[in-house]
Enzyme design. Structure first.
Site, PDB file in Angstrom:
ATOM      1  N   GLY A 154       0.842  -1.203   0.000  1.00 46.43           N
ATOM      2  CA  GLY A 154       0.000   0.000   0.000  1.00 46.43           C
ATOM      3  C   GLY A 154       0.874   1.249   0.000  1.00 46.43           C
ATOM      4  N   HIS A 155       1.843   1.282   0.909  1.00 45.77           N
ATOM      5  CA  HIS A 155       2.767   2.428   0.968  1.00 45.77           C
ATOM      6  C   HIS A 155       3.539   2.557  -0.345  1.00 45.77           C
ATOM      7  CE1 HIS A 155       2.701   1.221   5.376  1.00 45.77           C
ATOM      8  NE2 HIS A 155       2.341   2.496   5.453  1.00 45.77           N
ATOM      9  N   LYS A 191      -6.980   4.884   2.100  1.00 44.58           N
ATOM     10  CA  LYS A 191      -7.140   3.953   3.229  1.00 44.58           C
ATOM     11  C   LYS A 191      -7.479   4.709   4.520  1.00 44.58           C
ATOM     12  CE  LYS A 191      -6.324   0.474   6.113  1.00 44.58           C
ATOM     13  NZ  LYS A 191      -5.425   0.884   7.128  1.00 44.58           N
ATOM     14  N   ARG A 236      -0.881  -3.739  10.486  1.00 51.04           N
ATOM     15  CA  ARG A 236      -1.463  -4.527  11.588  1.00 51.04           C
ATOM     16  C   ARG A 236      -1.949  -5.912  11.150  1.00 51.04           C
ATOM     17  NH1 ARG A 236      -4.122  -0.474  15.536  1.00 51.04           N
ATOM     18  NH2 ARG A 236      -3.067   1.427  14.937  1.00 51.04           N
TER      19      ARG A 236
HETATM   20  P1  AMP Z   1       1.121   5.155   7.689  1.00 46.68           P
HETATM   21  O1  AMP Z   1       2.546   4.716   7.609  1.00 46.68           O
HETATM   22  O2  AMP Z   1       0.212   4.118   8.211  1.00 46.68           O
HETATM   23  O3  AMP Z   1       0.987   6.497   8.351  1.00 46.68           O
HETATM   24  O4  AMP Z   1       0.659   5.375   6.181  1.00 46.68           O
HETATM   25  C1  AMP Z   1       1.363   6.209   5.306  1.00 46.68           C
HETATM   26  C2  AMP Z   1       0.531   6.464   4.078  1.00 46.68           C
HETATM   27  O5  AMP Z   1       0.243   5.239   3.411  1.00 46.68           O
HETATM   28  C3  AMP Z   1      -0.826   7.109   4.403  1.00 46.68           C
HETATM   29  O6  AMP Z   1      -1.101   8.131   3.443  1.00 46.68           O
HETATM   30  C4  AMP Z   1      -1.778   5.949   4.280  1.00 46.68           C
HETATM   31  O7  AMP Z   1      -3.103   6.333   3.934  1.00 46.68           O
HETATM   32  C5  AMP Z   1      -1.145   5.154   3.155  1.00 46.68           C
HETATM   33  N1  AMP Z   1      -1.599   3.759   3.176  1.00 46.68           N
HETATM   34  C6  AMP Z   1      -1.604   2.901   4.240  1.00 46.68           C
HETATM   35  N2  AMP Z   1      -2.137   1.721   3.886  1.00 46.68           N
HETATM   36  C7  AMP Z   1      -2.496   1.822   2.585  1.00 46.68           C
HETATM   37  C8  AMP Z   1      -3.116   0.938   1.639  1.00 46.68           C
HETATM   38  N3  AMP Z   1      -3.492  -0.292   1.972  1.00 46.68           N
HETATM   39  N4  AMP Z   1      -3.329   1.394   0.376  1.00 46.68           N
HETATM   40  C9  AMP Z   1      -2.972   2.664   0.029  1.00 46.68           C
HETATM   41  N5  AMP Z   1      -2.379   3.537   0.871  1.00 46.68           N
HETATM   42  C10 AMP Z   1      -2.151   3.128   2.116  1.00 46.68           C
END
Ligand code: AMP
Length: 284
Positions: free
Chosen positions: A36-37, A151, A189
């Protein structure tokens, strides 16, 4: 791939790119990266000249100190993934680089009711801390484009408000949610789920999809919501919230509405693991 620990080194690098008129795209993350990232980085790379990713576990957006302490930090693996995907620069600041000791200021930004419902209700202070770090990271990195995932829809909508409130010269880009084959939204998670529960958790996506069909066919929100709650309860999934909101104001919609964008959002606990997801039911 350049790795920057220090703000001044990063800023020197950015200055050269700006001087040479290269457009900078920025992807803020908290690490423990998954596909996703990576999809955000790939999109950024396709649309800008320079892709900069930050990895920073922001203490101000955690309301639970234990959650902060145990947040995964597989930094070598993260760097490998970023390198393999052609990222140009990675910013890895320490807490003191973002929040200099003794500097207790916070930005003058109030997400209002948008920050108090859904995630805001279950994670008090989360969005104030998130807005604070996004503002500070944007001040340091000064990108032309900022890439964030659908997300975390509520987070995206609040950052959209933050950018508007301060007239920040950055274009916010929403990237679609990347999912596992059964529909479960990818999240750091998910590894905490047993294989069986991880498979069953695809139900959340299925219910969002079914809800969308029912909504478009004219079913009442109340009926759709009660049906979803019932199905989840039968599977022993614990729903924290299921709400249908105006995508711009994040106002909760009680029934069919002519809001520009309509989004169904939910948080569900499966085996004690908190999973969030959403689906745009009407595009604005
Ligand atoms: P985080 O590290 O959880 O703060 O996420 C960093 C970025 O990745 C944020 O903009 C999230 O929305 C995005 N993100 C997290 N999971 C996904 C996913 N499954 N698909 C697309 N973007 C994602």
């Amino acid at each position: 791939m350049f790795i920057f620990k220090r703000v001044d080194h990063l800023r020197d690098w950015i200055r050269v790119h700006k001087r040479d008129k290269r457009q900078i795209g920025f992807v803020p993350t908290m690490g423990a990266l998954h596909d996703g990232h990576i999809s955000l980085g790939v999109r950024c790379k396709a649309e800008t000249d320079v892709t900069l990713v930050s990895i920073f576990v922001n203490p101000r957006q955690f309301n639970d100190p234990e959650d902060l302490k145990t947040y995964p930090r597989p930094i070598e693996q993260d760097l490998k993934m970023l390198r393999e995907n052609g990222v140009d620069g990675v910013f890895l600041p320490d807490v003191e680089d973002i929040y200099p000791p003794g500097d207790l200021r916070t930005i003058d930004f109030e997400p209002g009711p948008a920050g108090e419902i859904m995630e805001g209700q279950f994670r008090p202070g989360h969005f104030a801390g998130m807005a604070e770090v996004v503002y500070r990271l944007l001040s340091i990195t000064t990108p032309e484009r900022l890439y964030m995932g659908q997300k975390d829809f509520q987070q995206f909508a609040i950052v959209r408000k933050l950018i508007a409130a301060f007239h920040l010269p950055v274009e916010l880009v929403m990237c679609p949610t990347i999912r596992e084959p059964n529909g479960l939204a990818m999240s750091s998670r998910n590894v905490r789920l047993s294989p069986g529960a991880r498979e069953k958790a695809g139900l959340i996506y299925k219910l969002l999809q079914e809800g969308k069909q029912a909504f478009l066919a004219g079913d009442s929100m109340q009926r759709i919501k009660l049906h979803a709650l019932d199905v989840l309860r039968k599977e022993n999934f614990e729903s924290e919230y299921i709400e249908v909101v105006d995508g711009y104001t994040l106002e909760i919609l009680k029934d069919h509405d002519n809001a520009k964008q309509i989004v169904a959002c939910c948080a569900v606990k499966v085996e004690g693991v908190r999973l969030i997801d959403n689906m745009i039911w009407k595009e604005g």
